[in-house]
Design a protein around this motif. Sequence first.
Motif, short mmCIF file in Angstrom:
data_model
loop_
_atom_site.label_atom_id
_atom_site.label_comp_id
_atom_site.label_asym_id
_atom_site.label_seq_id
_atom_site.Cartn_x
_atom_site.Cartn_y
_atom_site.Cartn_z
N VAL A 48 70.58 20.97 41.06
CA VAL A 48 70.32 19.67 41.66
C VAL A 48 70.23 18.60 40.57
O VAL A 48 70.95 17.61 40.60
CB VAL A 48 69.03 19.69 42.50
CG1 VAL A 48 68.71 18.28 43.01
CG2 VAL A 48 69.15 20.67 43.65
N ALA A 49 69.32 18.81 39.62
CA ALA A 49 69.10 17.80 38.58
C ALA A 49 68.44 18.46 37.38
O ALA A 49 67.80 19.50 37.51
CB ALA A 49 68.23 16.66 39.10
N ALA A 50 68.58 17.81 36.22
CA ALA A 50 67.94 18.30 35.01
C ALA A 50 67.50 17.11 34.18
O ALA A 50 68.08 16.01 34.28
CB ALA A 50 68.90 19.18 34.21
N ILE A 51 66.49 17.34 33.34
CA ILE A 51 65.95 16.27 32.51
C ILE A 51 65.58 16.84 31.15
O ILE A 51 65.07 17.95 31.04
CB ILE A 51 64.73 15.61 33.20
CG1 ILE A 51 64.29 14.35 32.46
CG2 ILE A 51 63.58 16.59 33.38
CD1 ILE A 51 63.32 13.50 33.26
N SER A 52 65.85 16.07 30.11
CA SER A 52 65.54 16.52 28.75
C SER A 52 64.04 16.51 28.50
O SER A 52 63.26 15.95 29.29
CB SER A 52 66.24 15.59 27.75
OG SER A 52 65.75 14.26 27.89
N TRP A 53 63.62 17.08 27.39
CA TRP A 53 62.19 17.19 27.09
C TRP A 53 61.53 15.82 27.01
O TRP A 53 60.37 15.66 27.37
CB TRP A 53 61.97 17.97 25.80
CG TRP A 53 62.49 17.26 24.58
CD1 TRP A 53 63.75 17.37 24.04
CD2 TRP A 53 61.80 16.31 23.78
NE1 TRP A 53 63.86 16.56 22.95
CE2 TRP A 53 62.69 15.90 22.75
CE3 TRP A 53 60.52 15.77 23.80
CZ2 TRP A 53 62.32 14.98 21.79
CZ3 TRP A 53 60.15 14.86 22.83
CH2 TRP A 53 61.06 14.46 21.84
N SER A 54 62.27 14.83 26.53
CA SER A 54 61.70 13.49 26.38
C SER A 54 61.82 12.64 27.64
O SER A 54 61.19 11.59 27.76
CB SER A 54 62.41 12.76 25.24
OG SER A 54 63.77 12.49 25.61
N GLY A 55 62.68 13.10 28.55
CA GLY A 55 62.96 12.30 29.74
C GLY A 55 64.08 11.29 29.52
O GLY A 55 64.46 10.57 30.44
N GLY A 56 64.62 11.27 28.31
CA GLY A 56 65.63 10.28 27.98
C GLY A 56 67.01 10.58 28.54
O GLY A 56 67.85 9.68 28.62
N SER A 57 67.25 11.84 28.89
CA SER A 57 68.55 12.23 29.44
C SER A 57 68.35 12.93 30.78
O SER A 57 67.48 13.81 30.89
CB SER A 57 69.27 13.17 28.49
OG SER A 57 69.55 12.52 27.26
N THR A 58 69.13 12.54 31.75
CA THR A 58 69.07 13.15 33.06
C THR A 58 70.48 13.49 33.54
O THR A 58 71.46 12.83 33.15
CB THR A 58 68.39 12.24 34.10
OG1 THR A 58 69.08 10.99 34.14
CG2 THR A 58 66.93 12.00 33.75
N TYR A 59 70.55 14.50 34.38
CA TYR A 59 71.83 14.98 34.88
C TYR A 59 71.67 15.32 36.36
O TYR A 59 70.62 15.81 36.77
CB TYR A 59 72.28 16.22 34.11
CG TYR A 59 72.28 16.01 32.62
CD1 TYR A 59 71.14 16.28 31.87
CD2 TYR A 59 73.41 15.53 31.96
CE1 TYR A 59 71.12 16.06 30.50
CE2 TYR A 59 73.40 15.32 30.60
CZ TYR A 59 72.25 15.58 29.88
OH TYR A 59 72.24 15.36 28.52
#
Length: 123
Positions: A48-59
Amino acid sequence: QVQLVESGGGLVQAGGSLRLSCAASGRTFSSYAMGWFRQAPGKERESVAAISWSGGSTYYADSVKGRFTISRDNAKNTVYLQMNSLKPEDTAVYYCAARRNTAVLHIGEYDYWGQGTQVTVSS
């Protein structure tokens, strides 16, 4: 190790909104990329969705782009999935997952999984 507990699922009418939460245990939550996945009855689990550890990148998966938003609060050890304009085809058990590397949508790359929360969208 990370333990994950999802909440916020429920029954909603088509066009409505829900916000899922995933609370993580452990002091290293901020070092994990997080993802949301779902599995509908009779179907394979999908990203569905993913997010980097910092929150700076989302998919996002194409099916939810523009409707769902993933976010995280590392101070609260929590990742969220805001779901708007819900459709009956969004009905599924939603799972959050964690991995110790970059954020990806590939299910097989995640190491830790929650038990899931049911989302049902009525037409």
